[in-house]
Design a protein around this motif. Structure first.
Motif, PDB file in Angstrom:
ATOM      1  N   GLY A   1       0.816  -1.215   0.000  1.00  0.00           N
ATOM      2  CA  GLY A   1       0.000   0.000   0.000  1.00  0.00           C
ATOM      3  C   GLY A   1       0.842   1.253   0.000  1.00  0.00           C
ATOM      4  O   GLY A   1       0.551   2.200  -0.726  1.00  0.00           O
ATOM      5  N   SER A   2       1.915   1.258   0.788  1.00  0.00           N
ATOM      6  CA  SER A   2       2.695   2.497   0.828  1.00  0.00           C
ATOM      7  C   SER A   2       3.480   2.691  -0.466  1.00  0.00           C
ATOM      8  O   SER A   2       3.725   3.827  -0.861  1.00  0.00           O
ATOM      9  CB  SER A   2       3.603   2.555   2.058  1.00  0.00           C
ATOM     10  OG  SER A   2       4.308   1.364   2.200  1.00  0.00           O
ATOM     11  N   ALA A   3       3.834   1.598  -1.124  1.00  0.00           N
ATOM     12  CA  ALA A   3       4.473   1.758  -2.445  1.00  0.00           C
ATOM     13  C   ALA A   3       3.527   2.515  -3.372  1.00  0.00           C
ATOM     14  O   ALA A   3       3.933   3.437  -4.079  1.00  0.00           O
ATOM     15  CB  ALA A   3       4.829   0.399  -3.042  1.00  0.00           C
ATOM     16  N   ILE A   4       2.259   2.136  -3.337  1.00  0.00           N
ATOM     17  CA  ILE A   4       1.273   2.796  -4.203  1.00  0.00           C
ATOM     18  C   ILE A   4       1.027   4.235  -3.737  1.00  0.00           C
ATOM     19  O   ILE A   4       1.103   5.175  -4.527  1.00  0.00           O
ATOM     20  CB  ILE A   4      -0.053   2.001  -4.201  1.00  0.00           C
ATOM     21  CG1 ILE A   4       0.176   0.604  -4.781  1.00  0.00           C
ATOM     22  CG2 ILE A   4      -1.131   2.737  -4.987  1.00  0.00           C
ATOM     23  CD1 ILE A   4      -0.985  -0.350  -4.598  1.00  0.00           C
ATOM     24  N   SER A   5       0.774   4.398  -2.426  1.00  0.00           N
ATOM     25  CA  SER A   5       0.449   5.735  -1.906  1.00  0.00           C
ATOM     26  C   SER A   5       1.581   6.724  -2.137  1.00  0.00           C
ATOM     27  O   SER A   5       1.364   7.834  -2.622  1.00  0.00           O
ATOM     28  CB  SER A   5       0.169   5.674  -0.404  1.00  0.00           C
ATOM     29  OG  SER A   5      -0.882   4.795  -0.140  1.00  0.00           O
TER      30      SER A   5
ATOM     31  N   PHE B   1      -7.231  -4.695  -6.417  1.00  0.00           N
ATOM     32  CA  PHE B   1      -8.187  -3.634  -6.709  1.00  0.00           C
ATOM     33  C   PHE B   1      -8.564  -2.889  -5.416  1.00  0.00           C
ATOM     34  O   PHE B   1      -8.505  -1.669  -5.347  1.00  0.00           O
ATOM     35  CB  PHE B   1      -9.421  -4.239  -7.368  1.00  0.00           C
ATOM     36  CG  PHE B   1     -10.473  -3.231  -7.731  1.00  0.00           C
ATOM     37  CD1 PHE B   1     -10.202  -2.221  -8.644  1.00  0.00           C
ATOM     38  CD2 PHE B   1     -11.730  -3.300  -7.169  1.00  0.00           C
ATOM     39  CE1 PHE B   1     -11.166  -1.293  -8.978  1.00  0.00           C
ATOM     40  CE2 PHE B   1     -12.710  -2.376  -7.496  1.00  0.00           C
ATOM     41  CZ  PHE B   1     -12.425  -1.372  -8.400  1.00  0.00           C
ATOM     42  N   VAL B   2      -8.923  -3.666  -4.397  1.00  0.00           N
ATOM     43  CA  VAL B   2      -9.308  -3.055  -3.121  1.00  0.00           C
ATOM     44  C   VAL B   2      -8.133  -2.266  -2.544  1.00  0.00           C
ATOM     45  O   VAL B   2      -8.268  -1.098  -2.163  1.00  0.00           O
ATOM     46  CB  VAL B   2      -9.779  -4.139  -2.124  1.00  0.00           C
ATOM     47  CG1 VAL B   2     -10.027  -3.518  -0.749  1.00  0.00           C
ATOM     48  CG2 VAL B   2     -11.035  -4.818  -2.637  1.00  0.00           C
ATOM     49  N   LEU B   3      -6.976  -2.894  -2.546  1.00  0.00           N
ATOM     50  CA  LEU B   3      -5.787  -2.207  -2.026  1.00  0.00           C
ATOM     51  C   LEU B   3      -5.479  -0.973  -2.866  1.00  0.00           C
ATOM     52  O   LEU B   3      -5.149   0.091  -2.333  1.00  0.00           O
ATOM     53  CB  LEU B   3      -4.589  -3.163  -2.019  1.00  0.00           C
ATOM     54  CG  LEU B   3      -3.284  -2.578  -1.494  1.00  0.00           C
ATOM     55  CD1 LEU B   3      -3.433  -2.142  -0.049  1.00  0.00           C
ATOM     56  CD2 LEU B   3      -2.152  -3.590  -1.617  1.00  0.00           C
ATOM     57  N   GLY B   4      -5.589  -1.134  -4.193  1.00  0.00           N
ATOM     58  CA  GLY B   4      -5.303  -0.027  -5.106  1.00  0.00           C
ATOM     59  C   GLY B   4      -6.183   1.174  -4.804  1.00  0.00           C
ATOM     60  O   GLY B   4      -5.710   2.309  -4.763  1.00  0.00           O
TER      61      GLY B   4
ATOM     62  N   MET C   1      -6.379   6.458  -2.580  1.00  0.00           N
ATOM     63  CA  MET C   1      -7.067   7.523  -1.848  1.00  0.00           C
ATOM     64  C   MET C   1      -6.098   8.159  -0.835  1.00  0.00           C
ATOM     65  O   MET C   1      -6.037   9.374  -0.694  1.00  0.00           O
ATOM     66  CB  MET C   1      -8.290   6.974  -1.103  1.00  0.00           C
ATOM     67  CG  MET C   1      -9.440   6.605  -2.021  1.00  0.00           C
ATOM     68  SD  MET C   1      -9.915   7.993  -3.059  1.00  0.00           S
ATOM     69  CE  MET C   1      -9.981   7.233  -4.664  1.00  0.00           C
ATOM     70  N   ILE C   2      -5.362   7.294  -0.141  1.00  0.00           N
ATOM     71  CA  ILE C   2      -4.394   7.808   0.823  1.00  0.00           C
ATOM     72  C   ILE C   2      -3.319   8.611   0.092  1.00  0.00           C
ATOM     73  O   ILE C   2      -2.935   9.694   0.517  1.00  0.00           O
ATOM     74  CB  ILE C   2      -3.779   6.658   1.634  1.00  0.00           C
ATOM     75  CG1 ILE C   2      -4.857   6.065   2.545  1.00  0.00           C
ATOM     76  CG2 ILE C   2      -2.589   7.137   2.462  1.00  0.00           C
ATOM     77  CD1 ILE C   2      -4.460   4.783   3.228  1.00  0.00           C
TER      78      ILE C   2
ATOM     79  N   SER D   1      -3.221   5.317 -10.953  1.00  0.00           N
ATOM     80  CA  SER D   1      -2.654   4.538  -9.860  1.00  0.00           C
ATOM     81  C   SER D   1      -3.514   3.308  -9.556  1.00  0.00           C
ATOM     82  O   SER D   1      -2.992   2.211  -9.325  1.00  0.00           O
ATOM     83  CB  SER D   1      -2.526   5.437  -8.629  1.00  0.00           C
ATOM     84  OG  SER D   1      -2.386   4.692  -7.462  1.00  0.00           O
ATOM     85  N   ILE D   2      -4.834   3.484  -9.592  1.00  0.00           N
ATOM     86  CA  ILE D   2      -5.730   2.346  -9.339  1.00  0.00           C
ATOM     87  C   ILE D   2      -5.594   1.318 -10.466  1.00  0.00           C
ATOM     88  O   ILE D   2      -5.459   0.117 -10.224  1.00  0.00           O
ATOM     89  CB  ILE D   2      -7.194   2.825  -9.213  1.00  0.00           C
ATOM     90  CG1 ILE D   2      -7.342   3.697  -7.962  1.00  0.00           C
ATOM     91  CG2 ILE D   2      -8.142   1.640  -9.147  1.00  0.00           C
ATOM     92  CD1 ILE D   2      -8.676   4.393  -7.842  1.00  0.00           C
TER      93      ILE D   2
END
Ligand SMILES: Nc1ncnc2c1ncn2[C@@H]1O[C@H](COP(=O)(O)OP(=O)(O)O)[C@@H](O)[C@H]1O
Ligand SMILES: [Mg+2]
Lengths: 469, 246
Positions: free
Chosen positions: A32-36, A376-379, A384-385, A439-440
């Motif tokens: 998650g933090s990689a994406i955020s 998908f859910v994590l994305g 959002m974060i 990103s999603i």
């Protein structure tokens, strides 16, 4: 009882995915933090980029042109007509000459400005219109002469748009004289003899405040000259400018040409650049109407957007955009690889449990779908974060600006425009939307390979774990 | 050759029916390791009836796990036929095989293989969820089973909060939850102390007797061999002995 329908499957997948994400906190946090962080970084640099683009335009526009520039041009087909006339009236006593820059003036400028401002405010567009002109010639003092560009401005309105008035510095005394430097003064509206000199120009001509100076120029095929009195000295952003620029009032300009209420350009400065198309439409209309009030039939009034009026600056901004797009692309690919890698690693490390689930009877298709749903859910959550984080880190850069003076030193010059050293980031909602959805989508894409791979493994191979593959 | 007629057999533990549940004919399995081929199974013929409590024993590498995997539709034979309830596994697609495992077979692994993010309750519930059993029904079933394996109190714990023996009990409950016809247990007691092992054997034997579920073990454990009603000895991928106790 034997198999699930679509709705049940989706419900099951979301339930399992959310359990995984909630309970395997360490893994969720890493991916998650990689994406955020990737998204936040993207959003931040987009705002900076947007800000530097707009400040470049702003600086360029305020000193050089305006968002819209109205000017008088010789008819495009005038030249042809002129040539034909020459042919047919070979013996004519008064051959019409080609118009030069000084002749291309707008008449009844105040009227035009007033109707512009009225129309703009009627359309709820806040903006300011400004008249300017320019004469090239020679400036003489007892010590010598220098090629000079006289910029004629409206001393009352000009400070609302450009920063000439902030550039006044005390003038040195002539060589050999001792004493305190003399204070410079801004021009007064009706001062038709006042002149402000670039500092280098003043030094070269050994002039100080109060001195007389003669400006000679050619007008209507005759040499003319006019006496000015130095009111002040300007510290400008480049040496070239300082050695060749002087400011006078529009009144002085009109007196020099024996005209009244004329100027070369009327520029419109908008508060919001995104209203440019509407403002341009208004300007086109009014300029057409104003054409009838012009006495010189060879001149056609036209209104140009800043892109047309400052093609060099526009080209630069385009190139600048391309460069930053390329940097964005490289950054994007790197972030994408990072996200892809974390998602893939997360799947690989859990492969044994995928094997167990398949051994227990979860079909390979549902197994793969579970990974995609999870991503998908994590994305969505991580994006959002990332979005909020991106806005938070952009905030100070928008409010207070980023001081780059230590990095770039003195203002860099681009096409005659000196860049500001503090970049004020600018909010860019389209960018927020674009990068968040990207990103999603990216998080989803990143799960496809591990999902595909997992569905093509037998339960047994998966259970043996990645080490034995 | 689907044998759906009840057959009476004096040799085996008696339950209500005596259908053939597993039918194996000339089963061979080769693994390729680099260039060489390893024959894990070299021609196995075997019938197992519903309700049996049977153990495969034999030295390490003799093919016990391979044979269980073949029966459980986890692996495909190189040659020969495996039938479960008269249906040949060789003709099934991956999805059909997953379906068979989901509906007919329960697995108990040597290393438990519980899903770490799920609680004991959720692990046992998994198969029922995948089958789409309604929640109330799931809950009744799972709680009944967890109580039966002695873990009613620990239902909310995650695997890492349970001892090895407790984890294997959860695995037994999980294997039972779908009410399979057949439970395959690959060395289920190998990682447990003998006392824990003994109690689990007793538990499985009880479930076998009370509910008529067929159990097939692979094992080294003398306790399991002692408890088994039929012991099949494998050597080098072939059946060397097949003894039924009365
Ligand atoms: N995935 C595999 N790849 C290669 N060889 C294997 C594989 N699985 C089992 N074998 C080989 O097959 C033989 C039988 O193994 P296995 O069925 O695990 O025996 P057991 O369970 O009785 O110890 C052994 O020689 C083993 O090395
Ligand atoms: Mg084994």
């Amino acid at each position: 009882m034997d198999s699930l329908d679509l709705k049940q499957s989706i419900k099951l997948l979301f339930k399992l995915a959310i359990r995984q994400l909630k309970r395997d906190k360490r893994r969720t946090l890493i991916t998650g933090s990689a994406i955020s962080l990737g998204l936040a970084l993207f959003i931040f640099s987009d705002h900076i980029q947007q800000g530097s683009y707009q400040s470049l335009i702003k600086v360029g526009i305020s000193t050089q042109a305006g968002h819209i520039v109205i000017q008088a041009q010789e008819h495009k087909d005038e030249q042809k007509i002129h040539d034909r006339q020459k042919l047919s009236k070979k013996l004519s006593k008064k051959p019409s000459r080609k118009l030069n820059q000084l002749d291309q003036r707008i008449e009844k400028v105040t009227e035009l400005q007033m109707s512009l401002e009225q129309a703009l405010s009627h359309a709820k567009i806040s903006g300011l219109s400004l008249a300017r002109a320019e004469i090239g010639g020679l400036l003489h003092s007892p010590v010598g002469g220098a090629r000079t560009r006289l910029l004629a401005i409206d001393p009352q309105l000009e400070p609302k748009v450009s920063d000439w008035h902030k550039r006044l510095v005390p003038a040195k005394l002539p060589q050999g004289e001792k004493g305190e430097p003399i204070k410079s003064h801004w021009l007064k509206q009706d001062d038709d003899r006042g002149i402000l000199l670039g500092q280098k120009l003043a030094e070269r001509l050994d002039l100080t405040v109060g001195d007389k100076v003669v400006f000679s120029y050619s007008y209507q095929q005759e040499n003319q000259s006019r006496l000015f009195r130095v009111r002040g000295v300007l510290k400008l952003s480049s040496e070239d400018q300082e050695a060749s620029t002087a400011l006078i009032t529009l009144n002085a300009y009109n007196s020099s040409l024996n005209t009244q209420d004329q100027a070369q350009k009327v520029s419109i400065h908008l508060e919001q650049i995104d209203l440019l198309p509407q403002a341009l439409a208004i300007s086109h209309k009014l300029v057409k109407a104003h054409q009838a009030k012009q006495t010189n039939a060879r001149l056609k009034l036209e209104s140009l957007s800043w892109q047309e009026a400052l093609p060099a600056l526009y080209q630069f901004t385009l190139k600048d955009r391309q460069t930053s797009l390329a940097i964005f692309l490289i950054m994007g690919i790197m972030i994408a690889i990072g996200v892809l890698n974390t998602v893939a690693m997360s799947a690989l490390e859990r492969q044994r449990y995928f094997g167990v689930m398949m051994a227990l009877g979860l079909s390979p298709k549902l197994m793969g779908a579970l990974l995609v749903v999870e991503a998908f859910v994590l994305g969505i959550f991580a994006s959002m974060i990332g979005l909020v984080l991106g806005i938070l880190v952009s905030w100070p850069a928008v409010e207070y600006g980023l001081d780059l003076s230590e990095m770039v030193g003195e203002g860099m010059e681009v096409g005659g425009v000196v860049m500001e050293t503090t970049i004020h980031a600018v909010w860019h909602p389209e960018g927020l939307l674009l990068f968040t959805s990207a990103s999603i989508i990216l998080s989803l894409l990143a799960s496809l390979w591990p999902a595909w791979r997992t569905t093509h493994l037998s339960a047994l191979d998966a259970m043996r774990g990645p080490d034995t593959q | 050759m689907s044998d759906s007629h009840p057959q009476v057999s004096e040799q085996h533990e008696v339950t209500s029916t005596h259908e053939t549940i597993v039918h194996i004919q000339d089963l061979k399995k080769a693994y390729t390791q680099g260039q060489s081929k390893v024959w894990a199974l070299r021609g196995v013929d075997l019938e197992i009836k519903a309700g049996e409590f049977t153990a495969f024993m034999g030295p390490s590498g003799s093919g016990k796990t391979t044979l269980l995997n073949m029966i459980g539709a986890l692996d495909r034979p190189s040659e020969g036929i495996v039938k479960i309830n008269g249906r040949s596994l060789g003709e099934m697609s991956d999805t059909e095989r997953a379906e068979l495992r989901r509906n007919k077979v329960g697995f108990i692994f040597q290393s438990y293989n519980l899903l770490p993010v799920l609680t004991a309750y959720e692990n046992a519930e998994f198969v029922l969820m995948v089958r789409g059993v309604p929640e109330a029904e799931r809950k009744a079933k799972v709680m009944e089973l967890l109580t039966a394996v002695g873990l009613g109190e620990l239902a909310h714990r995650r695997p890492n909060e349970l001892s090895g023996g407790q984890q294997q009990r959860v695995a037994i409950a999980r294997a039972m939850a779908g009410e399979p016809a057949l439970i395959l247990a690959d060395e289920p007691t190998a990682n447990l102390d003998s006392q824990t092992g003994a109690s689990l054997i007793a538990l499985m034997r009880k479930l076998n007797q009370e509910r008529g579920i067929t159990f097939i073990f692979s094992t080294h454990d003398p306790q399991v061999i002692k408890a088994a009603k039929r012991v099949i000895r494998l050597v080098d991928g072939q059946i060397a002995a097949d003894e039924s106790k009365t």
